[in-house]
Design a protein around this motif. Sequence first.
Motif, short mmCIF file in Angstrom:
data_model
loop_
_atom_site.label_atom_id
_atom_site.label_comp_id
_atom_site.label_asym_id
_atom_site.label_seq_id
_atom_site.Cartn_x
_atom_site.Cartn_y
_atom_site.Cartn_z
N GLU A 105 -31.23 -1.91 -10.25
CA GLU A 105 -31.21 -3.30 -10.71
C GLU A 105 -32.33 -3.65 -11.66
O GLU A 105 -32.29 -4.69 -12.32
CB GLU A 105 -31.25 -4.24 -9.49
N THR A 125 -32.32 -16.95 -11.45
CA THR A 125 -32.44 -16.26 -10.17
C THR A 125 -31.65 -16.98 -9.09
O THR A 125 -30.96 -16.36 -8.27
CB THR A 125 -33.92 -16.15 -9.75
N ARG A 182 -35.02 -12.04 -13.05
CA ARG A 182 -33.99 -12.55 -12.14
C ARG A 182 -33.16 -11.46 -11.45
O ARG A 182 -32.85 -11.58 -10.25
CB ARG A 182 -33.07 -13.51 -12.89
N HIS A 183 -32.79 -10.40 -12.18
CA HIS A 183 -31.90 -9.41 -11.59
C HIS A 183 -32.58 -8.63 -10.46
O HIS A 183 -32.01 -8.45 -9.38
CB HIS A 183 -31.38 -8.46 -12.67
N LEU A 209 -28.14 -16.13 -8.80
CA LEU A 209 -27.83 -14.79 -8.31
C LEU A 209 -28.09 -14.61 -6.82
O LEU A 209 -27.63 -13.63 -6.23
CB LEU A 209 -28.63 -13.74 -9.10
#
Length: 365
Positions: free
Chosen positions: A225, A82, A50-51, A85
């Motif tokens: 990230e 996800t 996700r990040h 974000l």
Amino acid sequence: MRTDMDMVLNDTSRRIAARRALQDLWQPGCDFLGSEVAILGGAMSWVSERHLVAAISNAGGFGVIACGAMTPERLAEEIVGTQALTDRPFGVNLITMHPQLNDLVAVCLAHNVGHIVLAGGVPSGATIRRIRDGGARVIGFTPALALGKRLVKLGVEALVIEGSEAGGHVGPVSLTVLAQEILPHLRNVPVFVAGGLGRGDAILGYLEQGAAGAQLGTMFAASEESIAHAHFKAAFLRANARDAVTSVQLDERFPVIPVRGLSNNGSRRFLQHQAETLRRFQNDELSREDAQLAIEHFWAGALRRAVIDGDIEEGSVMAGQSVGMVKAVRPVKDIIVDLIEQAVDALLRRDERLHNTHPESALVK
């Protein structure tokens, strides 16, 4: 007589024109993905979560979750995470050989994932129809023109051609050759190039051959990230292109799927393990099936050990040959901005050459 201000304005105009030219080249890829720039994140197990996926999409690219061996429940968590974000488009990469493929497709559709990438084998027409009927778009991989045409007939709406320079599981043909074989003959769907890409000027060359965009993995794996362990990223910074090698097969009776990663103690032990397994097979200590399983299971959990635990000596440090261009751990946004600027600079250099020889062909007269 031109003043300094005239020169600045002209340079600015030329740069704006070059950016416009670049945008025109990859606009079909942007339109298909729904992104600002046609740069996809390669789906890397344990890395493309996700990040990193959200960071790529938020920076104007198109992030892709690597489902890998996830269960449907685990994939649902990752998609929801996800979406928390980023509100921009992203995709999910599914392995066609996953035993719960239909359930994974259902999870993607239930959570309104707009693009599903089918990898690791030839998808069935039924799977492609299920995805498209559910409202998502289908992206496939092809290592050859004939298969690419077949996938398009089956309903795949975009293709990725990945050269052997890439990290992880790779085919035998370089991107340079694949592009020449495929891009001139597949014009009816967007085709994205992948494998060994680390600079925007290289991407530009493929765009001008007909590509709709590019997929990068190695450059993003070492980004700020990325959740990859600091030791994993440090290994990328130290490596040269020649350090990213494919796994070696000792005996054709026991095939080894080529995987490109950084040479380490684990890869050297893999050769020893194959040799010992072959000896045991030849001495009738192992059946052929057990010998094959012993070889295949050597790397079980090795990627996680490298990415998450930071065991870069015994783990599998998957990396493409572009690893030699990773010079620092940087934010995803900076990586994408640099790729764009490198492509623009390449257009400007060419424009300068054109201007000197054929002024009527320049971007800004």
